[in-house]
Design a protein around this motif. Structure first.
Motif, PDB file in Angstrom:
ATOM      1  N   ARG A  45       0.838  -1.215   0.000  1.00 22.39           N
ATOM      2  CA  ARG A  45       0.000   0.000   0.000  1.00 22.39           C
ATOM      3  C   ARG A  45       0.867   1.258   0.000  1.00 22.39           C
ATOM      4  O   ARG A  45       0.598   2.227  -0.717  1.00 22.39           O
ATOM      5  N   ALA A  46       1.955   1.215   0.770  1.00 26.36           N
ATOM      6  CA  ALA A  46       2.853   2.383   0.842  1.00 26.36           C
ATOM      7  C   ALA A  46       3.516   2.624  -0.518  1.00 26.36           C
ATOM      8  O   ALA A  46       3.644   3.774  -0.962  1.00 26.36           O
ATOM      9  N   LEU A  47       3.908   1.547  -1.183  1.00 25.29           N
ATOM     10  CA  LEU A  47       4.569   1.694  -2.493  1.00 25.29           C
ATOM     11  C   LEU A  47       3.575   2.161  -3.554  1.00 25.29           C
ATOM     12  O   LEU A  47       3.892   3.017  -4.388  1.00 25.29           O
ATOM     13  N   ALA A  48       2.354   1.661  -3.477  1.00 23.38           N
ATOM     14  CA  ALA A  48       1.333   2.101  -4.438  1.00 23.38           C
ATOM     15  C   ALA A  48       1.064   3.598  -4.256  1.00 23.38           C
ATOM     16  O   ALA A  48       0.964   4.362  -5.236  1.00 23.38           O
ATOM     17  N   LYS A  98       3.605 -25.743  -2.125  1.00 27.70           N
ATOM     18  CA  LYS A  98       3.115 -24.961  -0.985  1.00 27.70           C
ATOM     19  C   LYS A  98       2.266 -23.793  -1.491  1.00 27.70           C
ATOM     20  O   LYS A  98       1.968 -23.698  -2.678  1.00 27.70           O
ATOM     21  N   SER A  99       1.852 -22.915  -0.572  1.00 28.82           N
ATOM     22  CA  SER A  99       1.049 -21.764  -1.012  1.00 28.82           C
ATOM     23  C   SER A  99       1.622 -20.479  -0.425  1.00 28.82           C
ATOM     24  O   SER A  99       2.322 -20.493   0.592  1.00 28.82           O
ATOM     25  N   GLY A 100       1.308 -19.390  -1.092  1.00 29.94           N
ATOM     26  CA  GLY A 100       1.727 -18.062  -0.626  1.00 29.94           C
ATOM     27  C   GLY A 100       0.575 -17.101  -0.871  1.00 29.94           C
ATOM     28  O   GLY A 100      -0.452 -17.476  -1.448  1.00 29.94           O
ATOM     29  N   VAL A 101       0.724 -15.866  -0.451  1.00 33.06           N
ATOM     30  CA  VAL A 101      -0.328 -14.858  -0.649  1.00 33.06           C
ATOM     31  C   VAL A 101       0.242 -13.697  -1.461  1.00 33.06           C
ATOM     32  O   VAL A 101       1.254 -13.099  -1.075  1.00 33.06           O
ATOM     33  N   LEU A 102      -0.386 -13.426  -2.581  1.00 35.49           N
ATOM     34  CA  LEU A 102       0.034 -12.285  -3.412  1.00 35.49           C
ATOM     35  C   LEU A 102      -0.816 -11.086  -2.986  1.00 35.49           C
ATOM     36  O   LEU A 102      -2.050 -11.148  -3.016  1.00 35.49           O
ATOM     37  N   HIS A 103      -0.149 -10.051  -2.530  1.00 37.94           N
ATOM     38  CA  HIS A 103      -0.843  -8.822  -2.086  1.00 37.94           C
ATOM     39  C   HIS A 103      -0.579  -7.748  -3.134  1.00 37.94           C
ATOM     40  O   HIS A 103       0.579  -7.546  -3.541  1.00 37.94           O
ATOM     41  N   THR A 104      -1.630  -7.070  -3.561  1.00 39.65           N
ATOM     42  CA  THR A 104      -1.438  -5.942  -4.481  1.00 39.65           C
ATOM     43  C   THR A 104      -2.033  -4.675  -3.866  1.00 39.65           C
ATOM     44  O   THR A 104      -3.226  -4.631  -3.543  1.00 39.65           O
ATOM     45  N   GLY A 105      -1.151  -3.693  -3.684  1.00 44.67           N
ATOM     46  CA  GLY A 105      -1.593  -2.395  -3.162  1.00 44.67           C
ATOM     47  C   GLY A 105      -2.127  -1.547  -4.307  1.00 44.67           C
ATOM     48  O   GLY A 105      -1.629  -1.626  -5.436  1.00 44.67           O
ATOM     49  N   HIS A 106      -3.168  -0.775  -4.013  1.00 39.19           N
ATOM     50  CA  HIS A 106      -3.762   0.125  -5.009  1.00 39.19           C
ATOM     51  C   HIS A 106      -3.911   1.504  -4.364  1.00 39.19           C
ATOM     52  O   HIS A 106      -4.480   1.611  -3.278  1.00 39.19           O
ATOM     53  N   CYS A 107      -3.372   2.521  -5.041  1.00 38.80           N
ATOM     54  CA  CYS A 107      -3.656   3.900  -4.597  1.00 38.80           C
ATOM     55  C   CYS A 107      -4.332   4.611  -5.753  1.00 38.80           C
ATOM     56  O   CYS A 107      -3.733   4.776  -6.823  1.00 38.80           O
ATOM     57  N   LEU A 108      -5.589   4.995  -5.545  1.00 45.10           N
ATOM     58  CA  LEU A 108      -6.363   5.679  -6.588  1.00 45.10           C
ATOM     59  C   LEU A 108      -6.599   7.122  -6.147  1.00 45.10           C
ATOM     60  O   LEU A 108      -7.130   7.374  -5.058  1.00 45.10           O
ATOM     61  N   ILE A 109      -6.146   8.051  -6.961  1.00 44.35           N
ATOM     62  CA  ILE A 109      -6.280   9.474  -6.636  1.00 44.35           C
ATOM     63  C   ILE A 109      -7.204  10.144  -7.635  1.00 44.35           C
ATOM     64  O   ILE A 109      -7.089   9.907  -8.843  1.00 44.35           O
ATOM     65  N   ASP A 110      -8.146  10.942  -7.119  1.00 51.51           N
ATOM     66  CA  ASP A 110      -8.998  11.783  -7.970  1.00 51.51           C
ATOM     67  C   ASP A 110      -8.489  13.206  -7.770  1.00 51.51           C
ATOM     68  O   ASP A 110      -8.797  13.839  -6.744  1.00 51.51           O
ATOM     69  N   THR A 111      -7.724  13.713  -8.719  1.00 49.47           N
ATOM     70  CA  THR A 111      -7.102  15.026  -8.490  1.00 49.47           C
ATOM     71  C   THR A 111      -8.143  16.144  -8.567  1.00 49.47           C
ATOM     72  O   THR A 111      -7.973  17.203  -7.980  1.00 49.47           O
ATOM     73  N   GLN A 114      -9.672  16.001  -5.189  1.00 49.99           N
ATOM     74  CA  GLN A 114      -8.698  15.871  -4.095  1.00 49.99           C
ATOM     75  C   GLN A 114      -9.105  14.770  -3.113  1.00 49.99           C
ATOM     76  O   GLN A 114      -9.180  14.988  -1.900  1.00 49.99           O
ATOM     77  N   ARG A 115      -9.403  13.588  -3.669  1.00 50.83           N
ATOM     78  CA  ARG A 115      -9.722  12.459  -2.785  1.00 50.83           C
ATOM     79  C   ARG A 115      -8.899  11.256  -3.209  1.00 50.83           C
ATOM     80  O   ARG A 115      -8.411  11.191  -4.349  1.00 50.83           O
ATOM     81  N   ARG A 116      -8.783  10.283  -2.273  1.00 50.23           N
ATOM     82  CA  ARG A 116      -7.821   9.197  -2.509  1.00 50.23           C
ATOM     83  C   ARG A 116      -8.280   7.932  -1.777  1.00 50.23           C
ATOM     84  O   ARG A 116      -8.833   8.006  -0.679  1.00 50.23           O
ATOM     85  N   HIS A 117      -8.078   6.800  -2.428  1.00 49.02           N
ATOM     86  CA  HIS A 117      -8.245   5.495  -1.761  1.00 49.02           C
ATOM     87  C   HIS A 117      -6.868   4.844  -1.689  1.00 49.02           C
ATOM     88  O   HIS A 117      -6.095   4.914  -2.668  1.00 49.02           O
ATOM     89  N   ILE A 118      -6.545   4.212  -0.577  1.00 46.64           N
ATOM     90  CA  ILE A 118      -5.347   3.368  -0.523  1.00 46.64           C
ATOM     91  C   ILE A 118      -5.782   2.034   0.071  1.00 46.64           C
ATOM     92  O   ILE A 118      -6.140   1.948   1.257  1.00 46.64           O
ATOM     93  N   ARG A 119      -5.838   0.992  -0.785  1.00 52.53           N
ATOM     94  CA  ARG A 119      -6.304  -0.309  -0.310  1.00 52.53           C
ATOM     95  C   ARG A 119      -5.467  -1.406  -0.948  1.00 52.53           C
ATOM     96  O   ARG A 119      -4.771  -1.157  -1.945  1.00 52.53           O
ATOM     97  N   SER A 120      -5.510  -2.590  -0.385  1.00 50.47           N
ATOM     98  CA  SER A 120      -4.833  -3.722  -1.028  1.00 50.47           C
ATOM     99  C   SER A 120      -5.786  -4.912  -1.069  1.00 50.47           C
ATOM    100  O   SER A 120      -6.739  -4.992  -0.289  1.00 50.47           O
ATOM    101  N   SER A 121      -5.509  -5.785  -2.024  1.00 52.61           N
ATOM    102  CA  SER A 121      -6.273  -7.030  -2.129  1.00 52.61           C
ATOM    103  C   SER A 121      -5.271  -8.181  -2.061  1.00 52.61           C
ATOM    104  O   SER A 121      -4.092  -7.995  -2.375  1.00 52.61           O
ATOM    105  N   SER A 122      -5.743  -9.329  -1.606  1.00 60.30           N
ATOM    106  CA  SER A 122      -4.844 -10.483  -1.393  1.00 60.30           C
ATOM    107  C   SER A 122      -5.456 -11.741  -1.962  1.00 60.30           C
ATOM    108  O   SER A 122      -6.656 -11.981  -1.784  1.00 60.30           O
ATOM    109  N   THR A 123      -4.633 -12.513  -2.649  1.00 53.86           N
ATOM    110  CA  THR A 123      -5.089 -13.780  -3.233  1.00 53.86           C
ATOM    111  C   THR A 123      -4.096 -14.873  -2.862  1.00 53.86           C
ATOM    112  O   THR A 123      -2.883 -14.709  -3.054  1.00 53.86           O
ATOM    113  N   THR A 124      -4.632 -15.971  -2.305  1.00 52.36           N
ATOM    114  CA  THR A 124      -3.764 -17.109  -1.967  1.00 52.36           C
ATOM    115  C   THR A 124      -3.476 -17.898  -3.235  1.00 52.36           C
ATOM    116  O   THR A 124      -4.379 -18.157  -4.044  1.00 52.36           O
TER     117      THR A 124
END
Ligand SMILES: Nc1nc2c(ncn2[C@H]2C[C@H](O)[C@@H](COP(=O)(O)OP(=O)(O)OP(=O)(O)O)O2)c(=O)[nH]1
Length: 199
Positions: A45-48, A98-111, A114-124
């Motif tokens: 999320r921080a990197l996104a 074995k299994s792992g979890v892929l996490h993807t951070g998303h930062c969506l900005i509406d300039t 002036q609003r912003r979402h910062i969320r992540s989704s995870s898939t095993t």
């Protein structure tokens, strides 16, 4: 309004075009090493956010700006791309069966608003019990060094992923259902982002 993908990822661009968007690519060029976070969710999320903010700061016109970042959580560790072939081989020897979890951070900005979402989704992701020969061939292809987690679910790596629990887009690098949730929270129907035939 313009939709800007703040990512060099061809996979993310393909997903966004596939869901009808008409994204422009502006690569952020940020130094990802400046961000250190213990948890894979906080890290992606921080990197996104870093990527999206960097691109949004360069704009002179209003736009939606999307930054993403994907990391693999496996065995209590957080992994990005495999830096070299030896690393990719040792990662796959540890991951197979074995299994792992892929996490993807998303930062969506509406300039505009002036609003912003910062969320992540995870898939095993459940990895096949691949052989040493398959690992060698896959690493020789060069693909594991180009992608987070050293595997793809829609490329040469697909036969090595037995099944997933969660959405497919999160593994590729951008989650369409999460994008819908973020736009819907703003009262923006996802269909309003579909490119018109004339575009
Ligand atoms: N096609 C495909 N690509 C994948 C898959 N898993 C990961 N990737 C790619 C998507 C991204 O290009 C890359 C994840 O690395 P990053 O999140 O750091 O993005 P990248 O460095 O590519 O570009 P960016 O930092 O956003 O400019 O790995 C997959 O299953 N399929």
């Amino acid at each position: 309004m313009r939709f800007i993908l703040a990512s060099a990822s061809p996979a993310r661009l393909t997903v966004l075009r596939g869901i009808g968007f008409d994204p422009e690519v502006i690569v952020s060029g940020v130094d990802e090493s400046t961000i250190e976070e213990e948890s894979p969710g906080r890290l992606c999320r921080a990197l996104a956010k870093l990527k999206a903010k960097a691109v949004a700061a360069t704009l002179t016109e209003d736009a939606y700006v999307l930054g993403c970042d994907s990391v693999l959580e496996f065995n209590g560790q957080t992994y990005g791309k495999a830096e070299d072939a030896e690393t990719a081989v040792s990662r796959w020897k540890a991951m197979r069966g074995k299994s792992g979890v892929l996490h993807t951070g998303h930062c969506l900005i509406d300039t505009a608003k002036q609003r912003r979402h910062i969320r992540s989704s995870s898939t095993t992701v459940h990895f096949a019990d691949v052989t040493d020969t398959e690992i060698a061939a896959y690493v020789d292809s060069g693909e594991p060094m180009r992608v987070a987690g050293a595997f793809t679910i829609d490329g040469l790596g697909a036969p090595f992923v037995e099944r997933i629990e969660g959405d497919h887009g999160t593994v590729v690098g951008v989650s369409p259902p999460l994008l819908r949730q973020m736009f819907t929270a703003w009262g923006v129907p996802i269909s309003s982002l579909w490119r018109t035939e004339s575009a």
